[in-house]
Motif scaffolding. Structure first.
Motif, PDB file in Angstrom:
ATOM      1  N   THR A  15      -7.095  21.863   5.296  1.00 46.23           N
ATOM      2  CA  THR A  15      -7.574  21.672   3.924  1.00 46.23           C
ATOM      3  C   THR A  15      -6.475  20.843   3.104  1.00 46.23           C
ATOM      4  O   THR A  15      -5.248  21.480   2.913  1.00 46.23           O
ATOM      5  CB  THR A  15      -7.855  23.073   3.416  1.00 46.23           C
ATOM      6  N   GLY A  75     -16.020  17.645   3.967  1.00 45.87           N
ATOM      7  CA  GLY A  75     -15.792  18.332   2.900  1.00 45.87           C
ATOM      8  C   GLY A  75     -14.398  18.344   2.556  1.00 45.87           C
ATOM      9  O   GLY A  75     -13.690  17.473   2.370  1.00 45.87           O
ATOM     10  N   LEU A 121     -18.732  19.729  13.797  1.00 45.46           N
ATOM     11  CA  LEU A 121     -18.372  20.585  12.595  1.00 45.46           C
ATOM     12  C   LEU A 121     -19.546  20.863  11.768  1.00 45.46           C
ATOM     13  O   LEU A 121     -19.608  22.293  11.550  1.00 45.46           O
ATOM     14  CB  LEU A 121     -17.296  19.801  11.912  1.00 45.46           C
ATOM     15  N   MET A 122     -20.420  20.000  11.560  1.00 43.07           N
ATOM     16  CA  MET A 122     -21.501  20.390  10.802  1.00 43.07           C
ATOM     17  C   MET A 122     -22.278  21.399  11.462  1.00 43.07           C
ATOM     18  O   MET A 122     -22.985  22.361  10.792  1.00 43.07           O
ATOM     19  CB  MET A 122     -22.536  19.311  10.734  1.00 43.07           C
ATOM     20  N   GLU A 124     -21.366  23.657  13.660  1.00 44.73           N
ATOM     21  CA  GLU A 124     -20.534  24.926  13.595  1.00 44.73           C
ATOM     22  C   GLU A 124     -21.010  25.688  12.385  1.00 44.73           C
ATOM     23  O   GLU A 124     -20.994  26.703  12.393  1.00 44.73           O
ATOM     24  CB  GLU A 124     -19.161  24.836  13.907  1.00 44.73           C
ATOM     25  N   ASP A 125     -21.088  24.899  11.030  1.00 43.97           N
ATOM     26  CA  ASP A 125     -21.445  25.507   9.972  1.00 43.97           C
ATOM     27  C   ASP A 125     -22.689  26.016   9.913  1.00 43.97           C
ATOM     28  O   ASP A 125     -23.104  27.393   9.560  1.00 43.97           O
ATOM     29  CB  ASP A 125     -21.299  24.415   8.752  1.00 43.97           C
ATOM     30  N   GLU A 126     -23.748  25.343  10.609  1.00 46.31           N
ATOM     31  CA  GLU A 126     -25.110  25.807  10.511  1.00 46.31           C
ATOM     32  C   GLU A 126     -25.201  26.934  11.695  1.00 46.31           C
ATOM     33  O   GLU A 126     -26.036  28.083  11.395  1.00 46.31           O
ATOM     34  CB  GLU A 126     -25.932  24.545  11.268  1.00 46.31           C
ATOM     35  N   ARG A 128     -22.926  29.365  12.288  1.00 43.58           N
ATOM     36  CA  ARG A 128     -22.299  30.492  11.598  1.00 43.58           C
ATOM     37  C   ARG A 128     -23.350  30.959  10.505  1.00 43.58           C
ATOM     38  O   ARG A 128     -23.513  32.281  10.426  1.00 43.58           O
ATOM     39  CB  ARG A 128     -21.080  30.048  10.705  1.00 43.58           C
ATOM     40  N   ALA A 129     -24.261  30.168   9.884  1.00 47.62           N
ATOM     41  CA  ALA A 129     -25.056  30.615   8.889  1.00 47.62           C
ATOM     42  C   ALA A 129     -26.372  31.293   9.583  1.00 47.62           C
ATOM     43  O   ALA A 129     -27.034  32.233   9.040  1.00 47.62           O
ATOM     44  CB  ALA A 129     -25.770  29.155   8.182  1.00 47.62           C
ATOM     45  N   ASP A 179     -18.554  24.439  22.401  1.00 47.74           N
ATOM     46  CA  ASP A 179     -19.112  23.658  21.670  1.00 47.74           C
ATOM     47  C   ASP A 179     -20.606  23.296  22.248  1.00 47.74           C
ATOM     48  O   ASP A 179     -21.730  23.442  21.663  1.00 47.74           O
ATOM     49  CB  ASP A 179     -18.368  22.433  21.372  1.00 47.74           C
ATOM     50  N   HIS A 345     -24.215  16.497   4.402  1.00 45.28           N
ATOM     51  CA  HIS A 345     -22.866  16.786   4.329  1.00 45.28           C
ATOM     52  C   HIS A 345     -21.993  15.483   3.675  1.00 45.28           C
ATOM     53  O   HIS A 345     -22.464  14.333   3.957  1.00 45.28           O
ATOM     54  CB  HIS A 345     -22.276  17.062   5.582  1.00 45.28           C
TER      55      HIS A 345
END
Length: 373
Positions: A15, A75, A121-122, A124-126, A128-129, A179, A345
């Motif tokens: 970040t 992001g 990466l997108m 992976e976010d989905e 997790r949700a 992955d 995104h």
């Protein structure tokens, strides 16, 4: 804290942060001034610094600046060019992918690789949700199956040696496996539950009747060698009466058919490379043909038998057609969902990694080669 424009991203995406002041290890003069500062004024200053830090970080993100070695930012996560290179090394070890070495093909490959990483990466976010987690045991079992399939003779020793030659690590391969398992699980979660009616099946059959028909085929056997001279030597042995299967087992470089005596099974012309198809379907039944050069090497073949064309019969094809239609529906549902995910995104690509159409859903070939990333 350090600025993302001054410090190369770590192996994992980082970040961007901003350096405002350094308060560790202050001088004695600073300590004296600190002791003489009104505590309330100090608290106010710290609040202002905190707000300013957040504001500067936001400004850097909004203006689209990237560190020099960055491939893209999703992001507030920055992925470096080295990260992309390491991913490609993992793909080589896992799938045998050979990236182009120069020119426009190399450039396009890197752009596809960067985009596929961003999409991963997108996803992976989905995941997790949706509370989708891949257990280490699943990765272990999949890796072992891969080693058994890809390195049947040398096993883990051969696998480790291959990694060393590629400059890749087992951890990279494990990450890639994780992955792929995650995307597969997410696909089932998103695109599952589709169905097809009997009426739809019958309509699809009528639409595809011609392409579902079985074309003229031939049962072929084949031997692959390294050069034309070796192929001519194989032909001479066969013409002297040596058994094709025996010569194939002792000579052929094609590990997929060698142990079966070189058998290719029943194939149509459309299943074969152009020059090879012409030779195979131009020879007499029972006759030899070649040498023919293909991508796999120099080939000598034999026509074992000829099979006539057959019209499509719904009763025979119904179950297979149903599976095909269900897969197509699932894929359509997945691509529609994935399109919305990508558009939702914010991705900034560096010039050398920017895909031609950043918002487009990766096609099937790209997804397979670069891991749907």
């Amino acid at each position: 804290m350090t600025s993302s424009t001054d410090t190369a991203p770590a192996e994992d995406a980082v970040t961007p942060e901003v350096t405002l002041t350094k308060i560790s290890g202050p001088s004695e003069g600073w300590r004296q001034r600190l002791r003489n500062t009104d505590r309330r004024r100090l608290a106010a200053v710290l609040v202002v610094l905190a707000v300013l830090a957040g504001g500067v970080t936001w400004w850097l993100l909004q203006r689209g600046d990237l560190p020099e070695d960055a491939a893209f930012r999703l992001g507030d996560v920055v992925v470096s060019a080295d990260d992309v290179d390491r991913r490609v090394d993992g793909l080589q070890a896992l799938y045998g992918v050979q990236p182009p070495q120069e020119g426009a093909e190399k450039s396009d490959f890197l752009r596809d690789a960067a985009k596929s990483m961003a999409v991963q990466l997108m996803l992976e976010d989905e995941a997790r949700a949706r509370d989708i987690v891949i257990a280490a045991k699943e990765v272990d079992e999949t890796l072992q199956a891969l080693i058994t399939q890809r390195y049947p003779d040398g096993g883990r020793t051969a696998f480790v040696a291959a990694l060393g030659e590629l400059g890749a690590t087992e951890e990279q391969v494990r990450d890639e496996i994780r992955d792929q398992l995650l995307v597969s699980r997410l696909f089932d979660d998103v695109a599952g539950g589709v169905d097809v009616t009997e009426a739809e099946l019958e309509e699809t059959f009528e639409e595809r009747r011609e392409e579902l028909a079985t074309p003229v085929r031939r049962t072929l056997s084949n031997i692959v060698v390294a050069d034309e001279q070796a192929a001519q030597a194989v032909l001479q042995r066969l013409r002297r009466g040596q058994k094709f299967a025996a010569v194939a087992r002792s000579t052929s470089l094609d590990s997929a058919t060698r142990d079966g005596g070189g058998s290719l099974g029943d194939v149509s012309a459309a299943d074969l490379e152009g020059d090879y198809a012409a030779a195979a379907f131009g020879a007499e039944v029972g006759g030899l043909f070649g040498p023919v050069k293909t991508e796999s090497g120099w080939n000598v073949g034999k026509v074992e038998r000829a099979l006539p064309a057959r019209a499509a019969v719904y009763a025979e094809l119904r179950d297979a057609l149903r599976e095909t239609v269900l897969a197509e529906k699932s894929l359509e549902k997945w691509r529609g969902w994935l399109s919305e995910v990508i558009k939702g995104h914010d991705v900034t690509y560096a010039d050398g990694f920017r895909p031609k159409d950043p918002d487009a859903v990766p096609d099937i070939d790209q997804a397979n080669v670069t891991g749907s990333r």
